[in-house]
Motif scaffolding. Structure first.
Motif, short mmCIF file in Angstrom:
data_model
loop_
_atom_site.label_atom_id
_atom_site.label_comp_id
_atom_site.label_asym_id
_atom_site.label_seq_id
_atom_site.Cartn_x
_atom_site.Cartn_y
_atom_site.Cartn_z
N ASN A 131 35.00 40.35 35.57
CA ASN A 131 33.70 40.42 36.23
C ASN A 131 32.70 41.08 35.30
O ASN A 131 33.04 41.92 34.48
CB ASN A 131 33.80 41.14 37.58
CG ASN A 131 33.59 42.63 37.49
OD1 ASN A 131 32.45 43.13 37.50
ND2 ASN A 131 34.69 43.39 37.38
N TYR A 136 31.87 37.51 39.19
CA TYR A 136 33.23 37.15 38.76
C TYR A 136 33.27 35.78 38.11
O TYR A 136 32.44 34.90 38.39
CB TYR A 136 34.18 37.18 39.95
CG TYR A 136 34.79 38.55 40.17
CD1 TYR A 136 35.97 38.90 39.52
CD2 TYR A 136 34.16 39.49 40.98
CE1 TYR A 136 36.51 40.16 39.69
CE2 TYR A 136 34.70 40.75 41.16
CZ TYR A 136 35.88 41.08 40.51
OH TYR A 136 36.42 42.34 40.66
N LEU A 163 36.08 47.59 38.35
CA LEU A 163 35.82 46.94 39.63
C LEU A 163 34.40 47.25 40.08
O LEU A 163 33.91 48.37 39.89
CB LEU A 163 36.80 47.42 40.69
CG LEU A 163 38.24 46.91 40.61
CD1 LEU A 163 39.09 47.60 41.69
CD2 LEU A 163 38.31 45.41 40.78
N ASP A 177 43.18 49.46 38.90
CA ASP A 177 42.06 48.58 39.20
C ASP A 177 41.99 47.39 38.25
O ASP A 177 41.60 46.28 38.64
CB ASP A 177 40.74 49.35 39.13
CG ASP A 177 40.62 50.40 40.22
OD1 ASP A 177 41.50 50.45 41.10
OD2 ASP A 177 39.65 51.17 40.20
N LEU A 180 43.99 44.51 39.52
CA LEU A 180 43.33 43.81 40.62
C LEU A 180 42.16 42.97 40.12
O LEU A 180 41.94 41.85 40.60
CB LEU A 180 42.85 44.82 41.67
CG LEU A 180 42.03 44.25 42.84
CD1 LEU A 180 42.83 43.18 43.58
CD2 LEU A 180 41.60 45.36 43.79
N ASP A 181 41.43 43.49 39.14
CA ASP A 181 40.27 42.76 38.64
C ASP A 181 40.69 41.42 38.02
O ASP A 181 40.08 40.38 38.30
CB ASP A 181 39.53 43.60 37.60
CG ASP A 181 38.10 43.14 37.40
OD1 ASP A 181 37.39 42.94 38.40
OD2 ASP A 181 37.69 42.97 36.23
N THR A 183 43.39 39.79 38.76
CA THR A 183 43.90 38.96 39.86
C THR A 183 42.75 38.33 40.63
O THR A 183 42.81 37.16 41.02
CB THR A 183 44.77 39.81 40.80
OG1 THR A 183 45.82 40.43 40.03
CG2 THR A 183 45.39 38.96 41.89
N ARG A 184 41.69 39.08 40.86
CA ARG A 184 40.52 38.53 41.55
C ARG A 184 39.94 37.34 40.79
O ARG A 184 39.60 36.30 41.37
CB ARG A 184 39.45 39.61 41.70
CG ARG A 184 39.70 40.64 42.80
CD ARG A 184 38.58 41.66 42.79
NE ARG A 184 38.55 42.44 44.03
CZ ARG A 184 37.60 43.33 44.32
NH1 ARG A 184 36.60 43.52 43.46
NH2 ARG A 184 37.63 44.00 45.45
N TYR A 187 42.22 34.35 40.99
CA TYR A 187 42.14 33.77 42.34
C TYR A 187 40.91 32.88 42.46
O TYR A 187 41.00 31.74 42.93
CB TYR A 187 42.09 34.90 43.37
CG TYR A 187 42.17 34.44 44.81
CD1 TYR A 187 43.36 34.54 45.52
CD2 TYR A 187 41.06 33.94 45.48
CE1 TYR A 187 43.45 34.14 46.85
CE2 TYR A 187 41.12 33.51 46.79
CZ TYR A 187 42.32 33.63 47.48
OH TYR A 187 42.39 33.21 48.79
N LEU A 188 39.75 33.38 42.05
CA LEU A 188 38.52 32.60 42.19
C LEU A 188 38.53 31.37 41.27
O LEU A 188 38.02 30.31 41.66
CB LEU A 188 37.31 33.48 41.89
CG LEU A 188 36.94 34.47 43.01
CD1 LEU A 188 35.83 35.39 42.53
CD2 LEU A 188 36.50 33.72 44.27
N ARG A 191 40.82 29.09 43.20
CA ARG A 191 40.20 28.75 44.49
C ARG A 191 39.06 27.76 44.32
O ARG A 191 38.88 26.84 45.13
CB ARG A 191 39.71 30.04 45.15
CG ARG A 191 38.67 29.91 46.26
CD ARG A 191 39.18 29.19 47.48
NE ARG A 191 38.20 29.16 48.56
CZ ARG A 191 37.15 28.37 48.62
NH1 ARG A 191 36.87 27.54 47.62
NH2 ARG A 191 36.36 28.39 49.69
N MET A 219 49.02 34.19 47.54
CA MET A 219 47.67 33.71 47.26
C MET A 219 47.58 32.20 47.41
O MET A 219 46.57 31.67 47.91
CB MET A 219 47.25 34.15 45.87
CG MET A 219 47.12 35.66 45.71
SD MET A 219 46.29 36.19 44.19
CE MET A 219 47.44 35.57 42.96
#
Length: 349
Positions: A131, A136, A163, A177, A180-181, A183-184, A187-188, A191, A219
């Motif tokens: 991001n 992101y 994040l 963090d 997770l960043d 992974t986000r 995911y997007l 997605r 996910m």
């Protein structure tokens, strides 16, 4: 050099002095909660010799150019960083390549700099932070960049950033963090169909993909329910990513990564100098000691050669042997790292 020689490191960072100065002007003294480390080509080469790395593809870590809110200033800094990395690769032929820095979240300016870096500076790919000031990867408005990268079958190294939420006291961003960043962003990207619409782009996810291998099925079911796609197709998109082993080649994480990733999609990474030398030795020892020889060879080198054909075009040349005292010190460091790794594994009781 270590017994596992000729590694290709796809996750190593540069911190040029002029970049440190720019960060200091903005009041930035750390990246993800870790103080900015010292860096020089000479110290990088010493680390590489210790870990048996013949070639490192270097990149600029977070915050990249995203701390600059003026688009022109961000684009100028990206150009300076890429010129510096190109000179590093030229000055140390065979030892360094680089992923170009792009001035995100400006997708159009990033597309222009990607074109310059890939076509004229001979970058091995580009770095994209998961991001950039809360924007992101994978959201609307990035099509120009994706098309430019797809047209050149580019490798995209995805690295986490801070994040876009307040930090939790006592939890450094790099420790949790960052995972997770990444992974986000993954995911997007999945997605919103980026890997399917731009199939020539090869994405590398840092740190074994964050939580992606571990949480992939969870996910995939969520995305399938949200988009009416097949869960198997969604899983296939997640498995299209490449993954590096930086800070992740432990007996807990590595089996999950190897079980999930497609054959040929796991690459060696050290994360030096943000991961200090003892950490690099610790996780390299985990890789050396917990996979079979064929897998080790693939992760260390041949998977990267397939992704970066120029590295397979010529046989790797080992650096000159260091003086005897240095060799003895390096051997002692490796033995100590292997011992520490074994001592820190949890009991099976």
């Amino acid at each position: 050099m270590s017994p596992s020689t000729q590694r290709i490191d796809v996750h190593q960072h540069v911190v040029p002095a002029f970049y440190r100065d720019e960060l200091a002007k903005a009041g930035i003294a750390d990246a993800g909660g870790r103080a900015l480390p010292d860096w020089s080509p000479e110290s990088a080469l010493r680390l590489m010799d210790l870990l048996g790395i013949t070639t490192s593809i270097v990149s600029v870590s977070t915050p990249g150019t995203g701390f600059l809110t003026d688009p022109a200033e961000a684009a100028d800094l990206a150009r300076r960083l890429n010129d510096h990395s190109a000179a590093l690769a030229s000055d140390h032929a065979g030892r360094f390549g680089f992923f170009a820095t792009l001035p995100m979240p400006d997708a159009d300016a990033s597309a222009a700099e990607a074109l310059r870096a890939l076509d004229h500076l001979r970058a091995d790919g580009v770095t994209l932070l998961a991001n950039n000031r809360g924007t992101y990867l994978g959201v609307d408005g990035q099509g120009t960049l994706w098309q430019t990268l797809n047209d050149r079958a580019a490798v995209v190294f995805v690295h986490p950033a801070q994040l876009p939420v307040p930090p939790v006291d006592g939890i450094p961003a790099f420790a949790a963090d960052f995972l997770l960043d990444t992974t986000r962003a993954a995911y997007l990207l999945v997605r919103n169909g980026i890997p399917r619409r731009y199939p020539n782009i090869r994405f590398i996810l840092s740190h074994a993909g964050g939580f992606v291998p571990y949480s992939s099925h969870r996910m995939a079911l969520t995305i399938a329910n949200d988009t009416a796609r097949s869960p198997l197709d969604v899983l296939d998109d997640f498995r299209s990513f490449y993954f590096d082993t930086a800070l992740s080649s432990s007996p807990a994480a590595l089996p999950t990564l190897l079980a999930f990733a497609r054959p040929g999609h796991v690459l060696f990474g050290s994360d030096w100098p943000f991961a200090p030398t003892p950490a690099g030795q610790y996780f390299a020892s985990g890789l050396d000691g917990y996979v079979d020889p064929d897998t080790l060879k693939a992760v260390n080198r041949t998977n990267a050669e397939a992704l970066f054909p120029r590295l397979a075009a010529t046989s790797p040349t080992a650096p000159p042997a260091p003086p005897a005292p240095v060799r003895l010190r390096q051997a002692a460091q490796r033995i100590a790292a292997r011992l520490v790794f074994k001592l820190l594994q949890p009991s099976t009781d």
